[in-house]
Design a protein around this motif. Structure first.
Motif, PDB file in Angstrom:
ATOM      1  N   SER A 150      44.647  10.925  35.940  1.00 60.76           N
ATOM      2  CA  SER A 150      43.399  10.990  35.178  1.00 60.76           C
ATOM      3  C   SER A 150      42.216  10.369  35.920  1.00 60.76           C
ATOM      4  N   ASP A 151      42.440   9.859  37.108  1.00 60.26           N
ATOM      5  CA  ASP A 151      41.374   9.165  37.834  1.00 60.26           C
ATOM      6  C   ASP A 151      40.758  10.016  38.950  1.00 60.26           C
ATOM      7  N   VAL A 152      40.805  11.338  38.823  1.00 59.39           N
ATOM      8  CA  VAL A 152      40.280  12.232  39.859  1.00 59.39           C
ATOM      9  C   VAL A 152      38.850  12.638  39.494  1.00 59.39           C
ATOM     10  N   ASP A 153      37.938  12.389  40.395  1.00 54.00           N
ATOM     11  CA  ASP A 153      36.527  12.731  40.212  1.00 54.00           C
ATOM     12  C   ASP A 153      36.271  14.138  40.755  1.00 54.00           C
ATOM     13  N   ALA A 154      35.620  14.977  39.957  1.00 52.17           N
ATOM     14  CA  ALA A 154      35.388  16.374  40.343  1.00 52.17           C
ATOM     15  C   ALA A 154      34.580  16.482  41.634  1.00 52.17           C
ATOM     16  N   TYR A 155      33.504  15.728  41.735  1.00 50.43           N
ATOM     17  CA  TYR A 155      32.674  15.795  42.940  1.00 50.43           C
ATOM     18  C   TYR A 155      33.487  15.390  44.173  1.00 50.43           C
ATOM     19  N   ALA A 156      34.232  14.290  44.065  1.00 49.62           N
ATOM     20  CA  ALA A 156      35.031  13.821  45.206  1.00 49.62           C
ATOM     21  C   ALA A 156      36.081  14.858  45.603  1.00 49.62           C
ATOM     22  N   LEU A 157      36.727  15.473  44.606  1.00 46.82           N
ATOM     23  CA  LEU A 157      37.730  16.500  44.903  1.00 46.82           C
ATOM     24  C   LEU A 157      37.084  17.689  45.611  1.00 46.82           C
ATOM     25  N   MET A 158      35.962  18.159  45.075  1.00 44.97           N
ATOM     26  CA  MET A 158      35.283  19.306  45.696  1.00 44.97           C
ATOM     27  C   MET A 158      34.818  18.958  47.109  1.00 44.97           C
ATOM     28  N   ARG A 159      34.341  17.765  47.302  1.00 39.62           N
ATOM     29  CA  ARG A 159      33.910  17.320  48.631  1.00 39.62           C
ATOM     30  C   ARG A 159      35.107  17.287  49.583  1.00 39.62           C
ATOM     31  N   GLY A 160      36.237  16.781  49.097  1.00 44.17           N
ATOM     32  CA  GLY A 160      37.452  16.739  49.912  1.00 44.17           C
ATOM     33  C   GLY A 160      37.922  18.130  50.290  1.00 44.17           C
ATOM     34  N   VAL A 161      37.922  19.050  49.323  1.00 46.06           N
ATOM     35  CA  VAL A 161      38.311  20.440  49.594  1.00 46.06           C
ATOM     36  C   VAL A 161      37.343  21.033  50.619  1.00 46.06           C
ATOM     37  N   GLY A 162      36.052  20.791  50.434  1.00 46.29           N
ATOM     38  CA  GLY A 162      35.055  21.301  51.373  1.00 46.29           C
ATOM     39  C   GLY A 162      35.287  20.780  52.781  1.00 46.29           C
ATOM     40  N   ASN A 163      35.597  19.498  52.890  1.00 47.93           N
ATOM     41  CA  ASN A 163      35.850  18.923  54.213  1.00 47.93           C
ATOM     42  C   ASN A 163      37.099  19.515  54.852  1.00 47.93           C
ATOM     43  N   LEU A 164      38.115  19.803  54.041  1.00 49.20           N
ATOM     44  CA  LEU A 164      39.322  20.423  54.592  1.00 49.20           C
ATOM     45  C   LEU A 164      39.057  21.850  55.087  1.00 49.20           C
ATOM     46  N   CYS A 165      38.031  22.483  54.538  1.00 54.12           N
ATOM     47  CA  CYS A 165      37.729  23.874  54.902  1.00 54.12           C
ATOM     48  C   CYS A 165      36.848  24.001  56.144  1.00 54.12           C
ATOM     49  N   ILE A 166      36.265  22.904  56.578  1.00 52.15           N
ATOM     50  CA  ILE A 166      35.376  22.964  57.746  1.00 52.15           C
ATOM     51  C   ILE A 166      36.158  23.459  58.961  1.00 52.15           C
ATOM     52  N   GLY A 167      35.641  24.479  59.594  1.00 52.99           N
ATOM     53  CA  GLY A 167      36.246  25.018  60.805  1.00 52.99           C
ATOM     54  C   GLY A 167      37.375  26.002  60.571  1.00 52.99           C
ATOM     55  N   ALA A 168      37.729  26.249  59.314  1.00 52.30           N
ATOM     56  CA  ALA A 168      38.864  27.130  59.018  1.00 52.30           C
ATOM     57  C   ALA A 168      38.641  28.543  59.539  1.00 52.30           C
ATOM     58  N   GLU A 169      37.389  29.008  59.500  1.00 52.43           N
ATOM     59  CA  GLU A 169      37.134  30.391  59.928  1.00 52.43           C
ATOM     60  C   GLU A 169      37.077  30.547  61.446  1.00 52.43           C
ATOM     61  N   THR A 170      37.011  29.440  62.161  1.00 53.55           N
ATOM     62  CA  THR A 170      36.891  29.550  63.619  1.00 53.55           C
ATOM     63  C   THR A 170      38.156  29.168  64.376  1.00 53.55           C
ATOM     64  N   ASP A 171      39.140  28.604  63.700  1.00 53.45           N
ATOM     65  CA  ASP A 171      40.366  28.179  64.371  1.00 53.45           C
ATOM     66  C   ASP A 171      41.574  28.817  63.686  1.00 53.45           C
ATOM     67  N   PRO A 172      42.147  29.859  64.300  1.00 57.40           N
ATOM     68  CA  PRO A 172      43.274  30.551  63.664  1.00 57.40           C
ATOM     69  C   PRO A 172      44.516  29.675  63.498  1.00 57.40           C
ATOM     70  N   ARG A 173      44.604  28.574  64.214  1.00 55.85           N
ATOM     71  CA  ARG A 173      45.759  27.685  64.088  1.00 55.85           C
ATOM     72  C   ARG A 173      45.614  26.701  62.931  1.00 55.85           C
ATOM     73  N   TYR A 174      44.409  26.612  62.376  1.00 61.35           N
ATOM     74  CA  TYR A 174      44.148  25.665  61.304  1.00 61.35           C
ATOM     75  C   TYR A 174      44.261  26.362  59.954  1.00 61.35           C
ATOM     76  N   ASP A 175      45.147  25.877  59.121  1.00 57.44           N
ATOM     77  CA  ASP A 175      45.382  26.492  57.812  1.00 57.44           C
ATOM     78  C   ASP A 175      44.819  25.595  56.711  1.00 57.44           C
ATOM     79  N   ALA A 176      43.535  25.767  56.436  1.00 56.14           N
ATOM     80  CA  ALA A 176      42.870  24.960  55.418  1.00 56.14           C
ATOM     81  C   ALA A 176      43.510  25.176  54.052  1.00 56.14           C
TER      82      ALA A 176
END
Length: 191
Positions: A150-176
């Motif tokens: 119950s302690d998950v903040d929506a903004y922090a989660l979305m920011r974390g997901v966004g950070n995990l997605c950085i570079g996903a479209e340019t590196d075929p070895r990276y599976d975001a």
């Protein structure tokens, strides 16, 4: 028959036509980036380039409209996923998948959004205003059902997901997607 009766179908047609243009532009931007030729978008939508320019006089207008269109689609998906999914956690996972699609298919959009154009600068606020409450509602439903912490903040989660997605479209070895999947699985309450 009054005037509003005769104009309603036109407005619905105009709205559908604009939606068709935005869907086509979205597809072309995903595959070719935001600098793709307008003629490619027109061909995908089955219209002439003049039709696109009538609705969107500049490329910036088109990019902003596509971005807003996708934000709205993502925002509208949240409540319907809550209704149609087998559990709130499943709805959250499916929504996060849509959010990842939204993030990783923005070829060239990040650079455009960081420009000095005031229209682009306001999009980030719009994005947050529309999507953080949707994510919060999904998180609250899953936490209320006892499925996640119950302690998950929506903004922090979305920011974390966004950070995990950085570079996903340019590196075929990276599976975001795989990393995001692990992040969402990690929200589960320990049994």
């Amino acid at each position: 028959m009054n005037d509003s009766d005769t104009t309603r179908p036109k407005r619905a047609d105009a709205r559908r036509n604009k939606e068709t243009l935005l869907d086509a532009a979205t597809e072309v931007f995903v595959t070719s980036g935001v600098e793709a030729p307008v003629r490619d978008i027109a061909a995908k939508a089955g219209v002439g380039t003049a039709t696109i320019y009538r609705h969107f006089p500049t490329r910036a207008d088109l990019i902003i409209a596509v971005y807003r269109h996708q934000v709205e689609a993502c925002a509208e998906a949240g409540p319907s996923l809550l209704e149609s999914s087998r559990s709130p956690h499943a709805a959250l996972g499916r929504w996060i998948d849509l959010f990842v699609d939204f993030l990783v298919t923005k070829h060239g959009l990040a650079a455009v959004l960081q420009s000095d154009d005031a229209g682009f600068r306001t999009l980030h606020t719009y994005f947050l205003d529309r999507l953080v409450p949707v994510c919060a509602r999904l998180l609250d439903a899953a936490a209320g059902a006892g499925e996640i912490r119950s302690d998950v903040d929506a903004y922090a989660l979305m920011r974390g997901v966004g950070n995990l997605c950085i570079g996903a479209e340019t590196d075929p070895r990276y599976d975001a997607r795989r990393l995001v999947e692990l992040l969402i699985a990690g929200l589960r309450r320990p049994h």
